[in-house]
Enzyme design. Structure first.
Site, PDB file in Angstrom:
ATOM      1  N   HIS A  49       0.819  -1.205   0.000  1.00 13.50           N
ATOM      2  CA  HIS A  49       0.000   0.000   0.000  1.00 13.50           C
ATOM      3  C   HIS A  49       0.856   1.260   0.000  1.00 13.50           C
ATOM      4  CE1 HIS A  49      -3.899   1.953   0.634  1.00 13.50           C
ATOM      5  NE2 HIS A  49      -3.292   2.758   1.488  1.00 13.50           N
ATOM      6  N   LYS A  91      -7.285  14.032  -6.200  1.00 15.18           N
ATOM      7  CA  LYS A  91      -6.727  12.686  -6.082  1.00 15.18           C
ATOM      8  C   LYS A  91      -7.853  11.710  -5.768  1.00 15.18           C
ATOM      9  CE  LYS A  91      -3.026  10.006  -3.877  1.00 15.18           C
ATOM     10  NZ  LYS A  91      -2.098   9.911  -2.731  1.00 15.18           N
ATOM     11  N   HIS A  95     -10.385   2.636  -0.062  1.00 13.04           N
ATOM     12  CA  HIS A  95     -10.530   2.170   1.317  1.00 13.04           C
ATOM     13  C   HIS A  95     -11.359   0.888   1.271  1.00 13.04           C
ATOM     14  CE1 HIS A  95     -10.102   3.789   5.636  1.00 13.04           C
ATOM     15  NE2 HIS A  95      -8.914   3.632   5.089  1.00 13.04           N
ATOM     16  N   GLN A 240     -10.158   2.379  11.149  1.00  8.78           N
ATOM     17  CA  GLN A 240     -10.129   3.644  11.854  1.00  8.78           C
ATOM     18  C   GLN A 240     -11.543   4.168  12.096  1.00  8.78           C
ATOM     19  OE1 GLN A 240      -8.964   2.884   8.800  1.00  8.78           O
ATOM     20  NE2 GLN A 240      -7.047   3.931   8.354  1.00  8.78           N
ATOM     21  N   SER A 533      -4.279  -0.409  -5.436  1.00  5.64           N
ATOM     22  CA  SER A 533      -4.841  -1.290  -4.411  1.00  5.64           C
ATOM     23  C   SER A 533      -4.796  -2.719  -4.935  1.00  5.64           C
ATOM     24  CB  SER A 533      -6.285  -0.882  -4.086  1.00  5.64           C
ATOM     25  OG  SER A 533      -6.863  -1.787  -3.169  1.00  5.64           O
TER      26      SER A 533
END
Length: 736
Positions: A49, A91, A95, A240, A533
């Site tokens: 990543h 950008k 996720h 998170q 990814s």
């Protein structure tokens, strides 16, 4: 893992996502066994990543420069010049894994992270977009995942106060175990006030800004670099937790201290948190960095150095500050109710030194942390090209009218209003074109200038032929911007693929990247930022290759932008581009004929450019009353979308004799647009097309309340609209 003197075993190395040869590389680099904190730092910096170790050799082939590109890949976000001393900063990032495990927080923090990437550069965010890929509707988890992801995107963006203006939603069984959540943000800055990550000057204070550090997100970057298995639910602690209200305060505080001239360098604490932000700032400036973790604001008791260095708690920044501005900057952050702590300084040593409770927890060469990360030229195989599907060998299933009604209620083609109405798409008052069209249009301040933006990719094309699929993703993005009248300027990408250690997956990646590069060069449409990814697969089953493309274009006057809605009765309907009836990999072939096969439509980039430039001229000189690009579902689906948007029907001519009816109406030939013009302008447009060597044909006239196809039953526009709007709300309510 509380001790810095833990025994480093092969099992512990493997737990950190490092292979034996990579660990040996660490031993050779530092000449000793690493501490536990150092092992964690290497794990964070050398995972896929953060290091792009499987992809960077191929990414170097992407075109990244143009006269209007201020900053290409390598910073927090890309920056392009849009004239008048203004810059657009944008950008896209993924996720994916967190959103599968905890859909709401995974998606929410994806939005938060991409917003920070933009305002770290000194830009005020003006819009968000997304590209979402879910599993088959009938899969047990899909409804739950859709609900949580959409709520998370809306919950964060709406609370932060930025409009979510566009995106895409698709469903396919290949995403059953690994959904994709790609978030894009766009911001505005002054060209003379762009902020970068490279530190400068020795002895400069390094300042921690924003929210406190907790134990959430530890090993988040490592998790994003690994395949899923049946125990993915156990990875919940690595997701998170976001706070959009804190991020809004962080935005305002950062922009204020930037305006006051306090900042030397600034870096978002994203993947790998304090580790990546500190090392990148130092390495880019050829400086060392010393951190004192005793000064890091923590929200949990007894956090270890290991935990602090790897935490991915949200809404945090790291900044190198001008010493004489320290008090002024602190006062600004205190005013906004945010933590401000000097946690280190720049040094001439080119070492990364971390201290905690009087003990040195890490002492590493800072440049090599990034520069010496492994770089793999992984073996890849190019899949055999699939044969083109002969339209004559595809038996029509039912009438054309029946097929259209069925297609408009399929998961991929139905209205996505249920999704985008959960997003605030007009906050800020500058959204000119809302979701549901070819591209969103957002006014630049008070205008007349505006930015157009979109996200595009057709994964089934990319799997069938990665090179053509990569070209098509860029070309469709370019078409969508063109269809609203914008001049396409640049793209960001989010390259989502399976396990790169499998040669067939690496072959998909290489083919798509080469296709993207060729299209960007031909269309003068450079790549200025992006994200890779990989390892998007569960129990060895990979997603469809999904290189999402986010594009930005410029309109000099937003009042001259085009929309896809039919405007009035009596307009002539024109098709720009050739319709040969390409059915390979089409939605018609998949949904009506239950066949996912054949080669995807070829992309002629010269034709794309010529046709697009011609259409843009018709928009900007006021000739075109409505414009829509042709993509999924082909000609008749696009006509239905225009009719439903304008609540006006059309009378359509018979297909030409040399194209079968179902192939003509539902084929997915590229480089095409539908354009409506006033009847008295048709001959002039056809003459201009001949002069430009662009193929344009008239296929019907707008008017009435139904789509009237030659030789078919008429279809009520209101009924089509009702059907299209109904499927997704009914599905989410458990009724479909």
């Amino acid at each position: 893992m509380s001790s810095n003197t833990a025994t480093i075993t092969p099992a512990l190395v493997a737990e950190h996502g490092l292979k034996p040869d990579e660990y040996q590389r660490i031993l050779d680099l530092i000449g000793r066994e690493p501490t536990l904190t150092e092992l964690g730092i290497f794990s964070a910096m050398w995972n896929e990543h953060c290091s792009y170790k499987s992809s960077k050799v191929h990414l170097r082939g992407l075109p990244t420069k143009a006269s209007w590109v201020i900053q290409g890949p390598g910073e927090n976000a890309g920056v392009i010049d849009i004239g008048d001393g203004q810059a657009c900063v944008f950008k896209m990032e993924s996720h994916n894994h967190p959103s599968y495990i905890v859909p709401y927080q995974g998606a929410a923090t994806g939005v938060g992270g991409i917003l920070r990437d933009v305002f770290t550069m000194g830009a005020r965010p003006i819009a968000c977009l997304n590209a979402l890929s879910f599993g088959a509707p009938e899969h047990a988890k899909t409804r739950h995942l859709v609900s949580g992801v959409v709520a998370g995107i809306g919950g964060y963006g709406n609370s932060f106060g930025v409009p979510t203006v566009g995106g895409s939603v698709r469903f396919h069984s290949r995403y059953d175990g690994n959904i994709l959540v790609n978030a894009m943000a766009v911001g505005l800055a002054e060209t003379s006030k762009i902020f970068y990550a490279a530190a400068s000057g020795v002895g400069m204070p390094i300042v921690y800004l924003g929210s406190k550090t907790g134990r959430d997100g530890i090993h988040g970057a490592s998790m994003a670099s690994a395949e899923f298995d049946d125990d993915s639910a156990e990875k919940r602690p690595t997701v998170q937790v976001g706070d959009p209200f804190s991020e809004k305060l962080l935005l305002e505080a950062c922009l204020e201290i930037m305006e006051k001239g306090c900042v030397i360098a600034i870096q978002d604490m994203g993947a790998a948190g304090l580790t990546s932000s500190a090392t990148e700032m130092g390495a880019k400036g050829d400086l060392g960095v010393t951190l004192d973790l005793d000064k890091v604001p923590c929200r949990e008791e007894g956090m270890t150095a290991y935990e602090m260095m790897l935490s991915e708690s949200q809404e945090r920044m790291l900044m190198v500050l001008k010493p004489e501005k320290e008090k002024e900057a602190e006062a600004i952050f205190r005013k906004w109710g945010l933590d401000f702590a000097i946690v280190g300084e720049t040094t001439p040593s080119k070492r990364f030194i971390v201290r905690h409770k009087g003990e040195v927890m890490a002492d590493l060469p800072i440049k090599e942390l990034g520069d010496s990360a492994p770089e793999y030229k992984r073996p890849f195989v190019t899949a055999e090209k699939l044969p083109a599907i002969d339209a004559g060998a595809v038996e029509a299933r039912g009438s054309i009218a029946d097929a259209l009604e069925r297609l408009l209620v399929t998961p991929d083609l139905c209205s996505k209003r249920w999704v985008w109405e959960q997003y605030d798409h007009i906050i800020g008052g500058n959204t000119v074109q809302r979701p549901g069209g070819d591209a969103a249009v957002v006014r630049v301040e008070d205008g007349p200038k505006a930015l157009a933006m979109t996200t595009d990719v057709t994964p089934r094309y990319c799997e069938a032929n990665p090179f053509e699929g990569g070209k098509q993703a860029v070309a469709e993005c370019w078409r969508n911007l063109t269809a609203v009248g914008a001049r396409p300027l640049a793209i960001t990408d989010n390259l989502n693929f399976g396990n790169p250690e499998r040669p067939e997956i690496m072959g998909q990646f290489v083919g798509c990247v080469r296709g993207i590069a060729e299209a960007c060069k031909a269309l003068d449409f450079p790549v200025v930022s992006g994200n890779v990814s990989l390892y998007n697969e569960t129990n060895g089953k990979a997603i469809l290759p999904t290189p999402s493309i986010g594009g930005v274009g410029l309109l000099e006057d937003f009042t001259r932008s085009a929309t896809l809605a039919f405007k009035r009765d009596g307009d002539a309907i024109l098709v720009v581009g050739e319709t040969a009836g390409w059915l390979g990999q089409s939605i018609y072939l998949r949904e009506i004929c239950a066949r996912e096969e054949g080669a995807p439509p070829p992309v002629d980039l010269i034709e794309e450019r010529e046709n697009g430039d011609f259409v843009r001229e018709l928009i900007l000189d006021g000739t075109a009353s409505a414009v829509h690009d042709l993509s999924d579902g082909g000609l008749l689906v696009a006509l239905a979308e225009m009719a439903m948007a304008g609540e006006i029907g059309a009378k359509l001519d018979a297909p030409p004799d040399d194209v079968l009816a179902h192939a003509y109406w539902f084929g997915e030939d590229q480089a095409r647009y539908i354009v409506t013009v006033a009847a008295d302008k048709v001959e002039g447009v056809l003459a201009r097309a001949r002069d430009a060597s662009v193929l344009v044909s008239r296929i019907g006239t707008t008017g009435g309340e139904a789509l009237a196809l030659h030789g078919e039953r008429a279809l009520s526009v209101a009924d089509l609209n009702r059907r299209s709007e109904a499927w997704l709300p009914a599905y989410m309510a458990g009724e479909a």
